[in-house]
Design an enzyme around this catalytic site. Structure first.
Site, PDB file in Angstrom:
ATOM      1  N   SER A   1      -5.330  19.073  73.301  1.00  0.00           N
ATOM      2  CA  SER A   1      -6.489  18.645  74.079  1.00  0.00           C
ATOM      3  C   SER A   1      -7.726  19.490  73.777  1.00  0.00           C
ATOM      4  O   SER A   1      -8.801  18.967  73.498  1.00  0.00           O
ATOM      5  CB  SER A   1      -6.162  18.694  75.572  1.00  0.00           C
ATOM      6  OG  SER A   1      -5.095  17.828  75.870  1.00  0.00           O
ATOM      7  N   ALA A   2      -7.584  20.816  73.848  1.00  0.00           N
ATOM      8  CA  ALA A   2      -8.723  21.690  73.601  1.00  0.00           C
ATOM      9  C   ALA A   2      -9.052  21.788  72.114  1.00  0.00           C
ATOM     10  O   ALA A   2     -10.224  21.797  71.724  1.00  0.00           O
ATOM     11  CB  ALA A   2      -8.441  23.076  74.170  1.00  0.00           C
TER      12      ALA A   2
ATOM     13  N   GLU B   1      -1.900  21.737  63.215  1.00  0.00           N
ATOM     14  CA  GLU B   1      -1.028  21.183  64.252  1.00  0.00           C
ATOM     15  C   GLU B   1       0.426  21.252  63.776  1.00  0.00           C
ATOM     16  O   GLU B   1       0.735  20.859  62.647  1.00  0.00           O
ATOM     17  CB  GLU B   1      -1.411  19.737  64.549  1.00  0.00           C
ATOM     18  CG  GLU B   1      -0.415  18.941  65.382  1.00  0.00           C
ATOM     19  CD  GLU B   1      -0.055  19.620  66.704  1.00  0.00           C
ATOM     20  OE1 GLU B   1       1.133  19.578  67.077  1.00  0.00           O
ATOM     21  OE2 GLU B   1      -0.955  20.190  67.349  1.00  0.00           O
ATOM     22  N   ALA B   2       1.300  21.751  64.647  1.00  0.00           N
ATOM     23  CA  ALA B   2       2.709  21.870  64.287  1.00  0.00           C
ATOM     24  C   ALA B   2       3.396  20.514  64.196  1.00  0.00           C
ATOM     25  O   ALA B   2       4.358  20.345  63.439  1.00  0.00           O
ATOM     26  CB  ALA B   2       3.436  22.747  65.301  1.00  0.00           C
TER      27      ALA B   2
ATOM     28  N   HIS C   1       1.670  21.303  84.385  1.00  0.00           N
ATOM     29  CA  HIS C   1       0.298  21.827  84.348  1.00  0.00           C
ATOM     30  C   HIS C   1       0.330  23.336  84.109  1.00  0.00           C
ATOM     31  O   HIS C   1      -0.388  24.095  84.746  1.00  0.00           O
ATOM     32  CB  HIS C   1      -0.430  21.519  85.661  1.00  0.00           C
ATOM     33  CG  HIS C   1      -0.551  20.069  85.963  1.00  0.00           C
ATOM     34  ND1 HIS C   1      -0.815  19.594  87.233  1.00  0.00           N
ATOM     35  CD2 HIS C   1      -0.450  18.970  85.169  1.00  0.00           C
ATOM     36  CE1 HIS C   1      -0.869  18.269  87.207  1.00  0.00           C
ATOM     37  NE2 HIS C   1      -0.640  17.867  85.961  1.00  0.00           N
TER      38      HIS C   1
END
Length: 532
Positions: A15-16, A36-37, A467
């Protein structure tokens, strides 16, 4: 081992990370490598919200928490997205900015620049909302839609909330969260709009942008307080990556894990794994926060979205999705609410999610989806006192971290607030028109009536809301992992931008805040400004 160099390297395409990459490229900040993994894919499971369980099954890191003594030894999966888009590609898509008071509180906790007046323009700039008014953005890359054709049970729930004395709020992202309203989702016509979908489409073809998927960052190499290289493994190739500036956006589990693997953390704990301390930072992995959640499930006298109507209902749901982007295939969440567990509080501390779909606790039920008409209410505590932590399980970069939730470890006040949340939900369910539609409370159940029984139920059945945050807390004090400008304390060229920097939880789902954080850091580093 091959070598490459970029102006910026962002670790984590979630997201970030996606938001930060897009903003840096748009500002002409230089060359950007996004690592990105997981895979760079958009599959049926990730695009169609109704297949979220399948998406989690295919694109999740597979983390499982340690038994939680504060919840009678409960252990559960902590879903984290391993795919371009991160958890925004496998989550419930609830778009909640948080309350203005949340960010003013962040600023008051020695974090200048994080007050609501400072972050609100970034939220507006990144979204295209279907809610009118100057508080919302209408030309940004992220599409946010409001549920428009809710189930009859959802309408009845909102009417019952109003009859129980709670206000109806048409836009809980416009400032005041109080009350109940239709859910707002990160979607476009019922299709998931992940951070990768929203932010990367405009920059993928830019010469300055490079994306490496299926790439694991094993550790960061340091020399005299500077990160010199990232040691990466991609599809069998070992790569040494240099960067002028490194942004860690691997999430509240992945970022502290990578830092500890690289020698940033508590020296005593690192030494136990044979890891040399590059930067002593004892709070890395600590201060872990998560919204404690209690589930209520009711049988209903009218059909729900539990697909008990045979082929006719299936065809109707499919048509609703294809023609209007609505219905169960567009997602289960249809309403949300924010209330006070105690009227003496200055702002809501309980968030509700309403689903016209009966789902039991997946930890205790192998097949949690009910086969009869039913509904579910989630109630989570926005600002719990409990703090958990993440530590290494091994010096091996491939090993999963140890997650120790301590979810209800903040004391009896959190348990009492969640018990109050159940009583409030019951008050709504006993109001018209829900009183005539809900036939039986399956959980907690009618035998869970007095305060002692409710509190015992909370202790044994509280779940996580997915979260996770706070594991690299920002602040101006010496113990903070990052400074208010998100620079890693002790290093001169590393910043952190993800939920790990939260100094305190917000009132709401954390996905929107993560995208705001990534955008904010990129604006800071590139000297850009919001404008739309």
């Amino acid at each position: 081992m091959s070598r490459q160099h970029f102006d910026y390297v962002i670790v984590g395409g979630g997201s970030a990370g996606c938001a930060a990459a897009a903003r840096l490229i748009a500002q002409g900040a230089g060359t950007v490598l996004l690592i990105e993994a997981g895979k760079d894919v958009r599959t049926l499971e990730t695009r169609i919200p109704g297949f979220v369980r399948q998406a989690i099954g295919k694109f999740d890191w597979g983390y499982v928490s340690e038994p939680d003594a504060s919840r009678q030894g409960r252990s559960e999966g902590w879903a984290r997205g391993r795919i371009l888009g991160g958890s925004s590609a496998i989550n419930g898509m609830m778009f909640v900015r948080g309350a203005p008071q949340d960010y003013d509180r962040w600023a008051a906790m020695q974090n200048p620049g994080w007050d609501w007046e400072s972050v609100a323009p970034i939220f507006r700039d990144m979204e295209t909302s279907d809610r009118p008014g100057p508080a919302r953005g209408h030309s940004g890359p992220l599409n946010v839609r409001t549920v428009r054709r809710p189930h009859a049970l959802t309408r009845a729930f909102l009417d019952a909330a109003a009859n129980a004395g709670y206000p109806i709020n048409d836009d809980y992202n416009a400032g005041d969260q109080s009350g109940f309203g239709l859910a707002q989702l990160s979607q476009r016509r019922g299709i998931r709009n992940s951070s990768a979908d929203a932010f990367l489409s405009a920059v993928r073809d830019r010469d300055a942008f490079t994306l490496w998927d299926e790439c694991d960052v094993q550790r960061i190499l340091f020399s005299n307080g500077s990160a010199t290289h990232l040691v990466c493994s991609r599809r069998g190739e070992e790569i040494l990556v240099g960067a002028d500036r490194i942004i860690l956006s691997a999430g509240a589990a992945g970022t502290p894990k990578l830092l500890m693997q690289s020698g940033v953390g508590d020296p005593d704990e690192l030494a136990a794994f044979g890891i040399f301390t590059a930067i002593a930072s004892r709070e890395v992995g600590r201060n872990m926060m998560e919204h404690p959640l209690v589930r209520m499930v009711y049988e209903t006298s009218v059909p729900s979205r539990n697909m008990t109507g045979g082929i006719r209902q299936s065809i109707g749901e499919l048509a609703d999705f294809l023609l209007r982007g609505e219905g169960i295939l567009a997602g289960a969440f249809e309403a949300a609410g924010f209330v006070k567990s105690d009227e003496r509080l200055s702002a809501p501390d309980i968030q509700y999610h309403f689903l016209p779909l009966g789902i039991l606790d997946p930890v205790t039920h192998a097949d949690p989806l009910l086969k009869r008409p039913s509904l579910t209410i989630y109630a989570n505590l926005s600002h719990p006192a409990g703090r958990g932590r993440i530590t290494l399980a091994s010096a091996d970069p491939a090993a999963a971290p140890r997650i120790m939730p301590n979810l209800l470890g903040g004391g009896e006040q959190d348990v009492k607030a969640l018990a109050a949340a159940i009583r409030i939900a019951r008050r709504i369910m006993e109001a018209d028109p829900m009183r005539g539609l809900a036939t039986r409370e399956l959980t907690p159940g009618a035998d869970c009536g007095d305060e002692a029984a409710l509190m015992n139920h909370v202790r044994g059945n509280t779940e996580i809301a997915y979260h996770i945050s706070g594991t690299c807390r920002m602040g101006s004090d010496p113990d903070a992992v990052v400074a208010p400008d998100l620079k890693l304390n002790g290093a001169d060229n590393i910043w952190v931008a993800d939920a790990s920097v939260f100094p305190d939880l917000i009132s709401g789902n954390t996905n929107a805040a993560c995208m705001m954080i990534g955008s904010k850091l990129a604006l800071q580093l590139s000297g850009g400004q919001t404008g739309r």
